[in-house]
Motif scaffolding. Structure first.
Motif, PDB file in Angstrom:
ATOM      1  N   SER A 135     -13.084   5.248  23.999  1.00 17.33           N
ATOM      2  CA  SER A 135     -13.087   6.366  23.315  1.00 17.33           C
ATOM      3  C   SER A 135     -14.526   6.782  23.236  1.00 17.33           C
ATOM      4  O   SER A 135     -15.503   6.334  24.146  1.00 17.33           O
TER       5      SER A 135
ATOM      6  N   TRP B   8     -16.984   7.111  17.884  1.00 11.37           N
ATOM      7  CA  TRP B   8     -15.953   6.282  17.335  1.00 11.37           C
ATOM      8  C   TRP B   8     -16.238   4.891  17.068  1.00 11.37           C
ATOM      9  O   TRP B   8     -15.836   4.461  15.899  1.00 11.37           O
TER      10      TRP B   8
ATOM     11  N   TYR C  88     -13.206  16.595  16.000  1.00  6.56           N
ATOM     12  CA  TYR C  88     -12.622  15.242  15.881  1.00  6.56           C
ATOM     13  C   TYR C  88     -11.140  14.939  15.395  1.00  6.56           C
ATOM     14  O   TYR C  88     -10.756  13.902  15.598  1.00  6.56           O
TER      15      TYR C  88
ATOM     16  N   SER D   6      -8.843   6.522  18.338  1.00  6.10           N
ATOM     17  CA  SER D   6      -8.571   5.158  18.223  1.00  6.10           C
ATOM     18  C   SER D   6      -7.682   5.128  19.521  1.00  6.10           C
ATOM     19  O   SER D   6      -6.465   4.686  19.093  1.00  6.10           O
TER      20      SER D   6
END
Length: 395
Positions: free
Chosen positions: A248, A252, A131, A242
């Motif tokens: 995305s 998210w 991530y 973001s």
């Protein structure tokens, strides 16, 4: 403004109140609609071991040699090492789930319903799920593997099988791990702890109990606690996902609920933590943009053997096992080309991350202002565009 946000918050440990969150008094003003605007400065995380060079060439050198900006951490063991131990635990559970004759087979099958990464939380989850940026994964340190496993007997069986021991007093599962320092010949060791958050049922402050192991659950805990390490971790996910342009991953967008839920509480501590999140986001975005431009401008310096003789190239390769192997096989000149390509790639990534992070900061600011419109307050960041919301769009 103690009735809206806390002017002091925790940076390192619960109750330390080391973080100061004050607006710039001389920039506070009231607009024609009666809204009071509180303007905050941007702020980098402080690190006593590292200061960002003002000189562009020195910043370039710092980055190339692996000594650029570090990240707030909550431990002493490189996350690479911790993640490797976590993989052993998770892969053992996968192995048991695939073997009908193995002890705790049914428990393992049930535990694997959402995939093996659903069994971890926190730093290790962010690492294994990729991530965050590569730089974060290389420089983040922790002392814990945060697990999320309901089948306690299964977990304890796996831990025992893989060299973990239960501390007689603390009842925590421990394992001594060793690793080599890439910048010295020394071998380091430290005790790693495996904690099952399901079993502990801990309250992490501000009434925030753990809900699960998904990204939104991790964010919710971090927003409630708000230590430097928590805000930094959120920022390092945000700079990747973001996205200022394009779409995305679904996770998210799902995780955004945690920001909305936390803002909805209008807790003075959470508001304070979110203000700090915005301040750090904008400051780091500025830093990343500057660093990215420097890397793109100065990338050819890696070919200058006055600045980067062969001995320096050897030192630089210590940050990557892949680079070390490449150097042995292909020699110094080819390795320079490899590093050169990486510098250009990293330069472009830093600029990309800076755009994403500024986008993230804007959205958090918009969210905060939407929740505080009832008390006629607007938060701003110094030297950035004011983020306003109309009353009909407020929550």
């Amino acid at each position: 403004m103690n009735d809206i946000w806390d002017c002091n918050a925790d940076e390192m440990t619960k109750g330390d109140n080391l973080r100061i969150i004050n607006s710039i008094t001389k920039n506070t003003y009231e607009d024609i609609d009666g809204f009071t605007h509180y303007v905050f400065s941007k702020k980098m995380f402080e690190n006593s071991r590292y200061s960002i060079p003002l000189n562009d060439f020195k910043l370039f050198q710092k980055f190339i040699e692996g000594g650029s900006r570090e990240y707030p951490s909550d431990g002493n063991i490189p996350t690479d090492i911790v993640a490797a131990e976590a993989r052993i635990i998770l892969n053992e559970i996968v192995k048991i789930s695939n073997d009908p004759n193995a002890p705790y087979h049914k428990d393992a099958v049930e535990s694997m319903k959402k995939g093996k990464f659903a069994l971890v939380r926190g730093t290790v989850k962010l690492y294994l799920g990729k991530y965050t940026s590569r730089d974060w994964r290389r420089k983040r340190f922790t002392d814990d593997i945060d697990l999320w496993i309901y089948k306690i007997d299964l977990l304890e069986h796996v831990l025992k099988t893989n060299g973990w021991t239960k501390h007689k007093i603390t009842k925590e599962w421990e394992k001594m791990v060793c690793w080599k320092d890439p910048f010295s010949p020394a071998t380091k060791e430290h005790i790693l702890i495996a904690s099952n958050d399901v079993n502990q049922g801990l309250d992490f402050g501000a009434g925030a109990y753990l809900d699960g192991s998904e990204l939104k659950d991790i964010f919710k805990k971090k927003l409630n606690r708000g230590h430097n390490v928590d805000l930094s971790d959120i920022i390092n996910v945000a700079m990747v996902f973001s996205k200022s342009e394009g779409f995305s991953i679904d996770e998210w967008y799902e995780s955004w609920k945690s920001f909305e839920e936390c803002a909805n509480t209008r807790s003075t501590r959470i508001i304070s933590n979110m203000i700090s999140l915005v301040r750090h986001s904008y400051a780091i975005a500025d830093y990343l943009e500057r660093l990215g431009n420097i890397l793109i401008q100065l990338h050819d310096l890696i070919f200058d053997k006055i600045f980067y003789p062969d001995t320096k190239i050897e030192k630089i390769t210590r940050v990557s096992v892949h680079w070390q192997k490449y150097l042995k096989i292909h020699g110094h000149d080819k390795t320079r080309e490899l590093i050169h390509s990486d510098i250009i790639e990293q330069g472009n990534k830093k600029i990309y991350y800076s755009k994403n992070l500024r986008h993230f900061g804007e959205h958090i600011l918009l969210l905060l202002n939407s929740k505080l419109i009832y008390c006629k307050v607007v938060f701003e960041i110094f030297c950035e565009e004011t983020i306003l919301i109309s009353p009909e769009n407020s929550a």
